[in-house]
Scaffold this motif. Structure first.
Motif, short mmCIF file in Angstrom:
data_model
loop_
_atom_site.label_atom_id
_atom_site.label_comp_id
_atom_site.label_asym_id
_atom_site.label_seq_id
_atom_site.Cartn_x
_atom_site.Cartn_y
_atom_site.Cartn_z
N TRP A 73 53.10 31.02 12.15
CA TRP A 73 53.65 32.03 11.25
C TRP A 73 55.06 32.43 11.67
O TRP A 73 55.31 32.73 12.84
CB TRP A 73 52.76 33.27 11.27
CG TRP A 73 51.42 33.09 10.63
CD1 TRP A 73 50.26 32.75 11.24
CD2 TRP A 73 51.13 33.25 9.24
NE1 TRP A 73 49.24 32.69 10.32
CE2 TRP A 73 49.74 32.98 9.09
CE3 TRP A 73 51.88 33.58 8.12
CZ2 TRP A 73 49.10 33.05 7.86
CZ3 TRP A 73 51.24 33.63 6.89
CH2 TRP A 73 49.87 33.38 6.77
N ILE A 124 57.73 35.33 11.20
CA ILE A 124 57.72 36.75 10.83
C ILE A 124 59.13 37.31 10.87
O ILE A 124 59.92 37.01 11.77
CB ILE A 124 56.82 37.55 11.81
CG1 ILE A 124 55.38 37.03 11.75
CG2 ILE A 124 56.86 39.04 11.50
CD1 ILE A 124 54.46 37.64 12.80
N ILE A 162 55.88 35.97 6.65
CA ILE A 162 55.52 37.37 6.52
C ILE A 162 56.74 38.23 6.84
O ILE A 162 57.41 38.02 7.85
CB ILE A 162 54.37 37.76 7.48
CG1 ILE A 162 53.12 36.93 7.20
CG2 ILE A 162 54.05 39.25 7.38
CD1 ILE A 162 51.99 37.16 8.19
N ALA A 202 57.69 42.19 7.57
CA ALA A 202 57.21 43.54 7.86
C ALA A 202 58.34 44.52 7.52
O ALA A 202 59.38 44.52 8.19
CB ALA A 202 56.81 43.67 9.32
N ILE A 225 48.94 42.12 8.97
CA ILE A 225 49.37 40.74 9.26
C ILE A 225 48.17 39.86 9.57
O ILE A 225 48.03 38.74 9.05
CB ILE A 225 50.38 40.73 10.44
CG1 ILE A 225 51.73 41.32 10.00
CG2 ILE A 225 50.57 39.31 10.97
CD1 ILE A 225 52.70 41.55 11.14
#
Length: 351
Positions: A8, A10, A97, A99, A339
């Motif tokens: 992943w 991020i 992802i 945030a 997450i």
């Protein structure tokens, strides 16, 4: 980007308390997350126009980044520094992802709203603790997420790190929610707790500011606006009702006196600022106001900057969750839980 990623990538947008809290958790628990959840990741960008934005497609050294922030309060001397704007960086990085942890704007939702729109539109899942965009534009954001095959999650927008949204929507699936009522603003609960100790309102407010629980301009907290925004979110999520913040019956704590607080305690009650959403017939009603809560009730014993929410349902009766309503690590945990939820969903989709 909406499918399972073995590694992943991020991005963190906003590197204040919450963004740094998430970074600390990810840095400290990287090995444990891999072992316990099969979750492997790189943080490829941090976007913060004030503290400095960074980008490295091969992953940032979070330990070095956090040490530099602690020492200098800025990331602008890092070799990965970029002068790109946040929206441009979100588009270029195309992280799996994003945030979003910028400060809340209750009037327009910006800049968080634009950040989320951009991230979802380029195919990034989004997790956030920013209640402004969720209160003001949830349907639009969920539509953009659906169009692009990605997830939007926002556990931290009501009780920060203490779970309540996913508890109701996922763990209580199948229940009919009759009402939700609780202490959703830790600042006002701290002030009321100090007043019970003998402080008058202004003394308690100053103490809250000294401790960092209240802003220099405490209006959003003490006049009930913060709680009202959270009530609108709960009305939408738990009851499917679109209630504007300005339509909520709202009263803050500025008229609560030390004498009233002490007298309530003598009567076996405590004054708490309660945000409530309830169903009456076919109508959904929402309010924020100081209420007399018996000390025998779970909410009556919640003191200091702690939050709590009582959910009344048909199958389970009343369920109360109590925990921290603020803090960099606590709110970072809410982002992490979202997450990992996305990670689990994507794992299931390929098995």
């Amino acid at each position: 980007m909406g499918v399972y990623a073995l590694l992943w990538k991020i991005g963190i947008v906003g590197f204040g308390n919450v963004g740094q809290g998430l970074a600390h958790i990810l840095n400290r628990k990287k090995e444990a997350l891999q072992q316990r959840y099969d979750f492997e990741f790189l943080v490829t960008f941090i976007a913060d126009p004030v503290r400095g934005s960074l980008f490295n497609e091969d992953g940032l050294d979070l330990d070095a980044v956090l040490k530099e922030m602690a020492q200098k309060g800025s990331l602008k001397d890092r070799p990965e520094f970029t002068a790109e704007g946040t929206l441009q960086l979100i588009e270029r990085a195309k992280a799996n992802i994003v945030a979003e942890a910028t400060i809340t704007n209750l009037e327009s939702g910006e800049p968080g709203l634009s950040h989320m729109r951009k991230a979802l539109s380029v195919g990034s899942h989004v997790v956030t603790s920013n209640k402004g965009p969720i209160a003001l534009a949830l349907e639009e954001l969920e539509s953009v997420a659906k169009e692009n095959g990605v997830c939007l999650r926002y556990e931290g927008v009501v009780l920060s790190g203490t779970p309540c949204i996913n508890m109701v929507l996922e763990c209580m699936s199948g229940c009919d929610v009759k009402s939700v009522a609780g202490i959703v603003n830790g600042t006002t609960n701290y002030i009321l707790s100090k007043m019970e100790e003998g402080y008058d309102y202004l003394e308690a407010l100053m103490e809250a500011q000294k401790m960092g629980y209240a802003e220099s301009d405490p209006t959003s907290d003490v006049e009930g606006w913060d709680s009202a925004v959270k009530a609108t979110i709960m009305a939408k999520l738990f009851f499917g009702a679109n209630i504007k913040v300005t339509d909520i019956a709202r009263q803050g704590i500025t008229k609560v006196t030390k004498e009233k607080v002490i007298e309530a305690k003598k009567e076996g009650e405590r004054i708490k600022l309660i945000a409530e959403v309830r169903k009456e017939g076919n109508e959904i009603l929402a309010s924020v106001s100081p209420k007399f809560i018996p000390v025998s009730h779970a909410l009556g014993n919640v003191m200091g900057p702690t939050n709590a929410l009582t959910v009344a349902t048909d199958h389970l009766g009343e369920v109360t969750v109590i925990g921290p309503g603020a803090g960099r690590i606590e709110t970072g945990q809410a982002l992490l839980s979202d997450i990992l939820a996305i990670h689990r969903t994507c794992l299931c989709s390929v098995h």
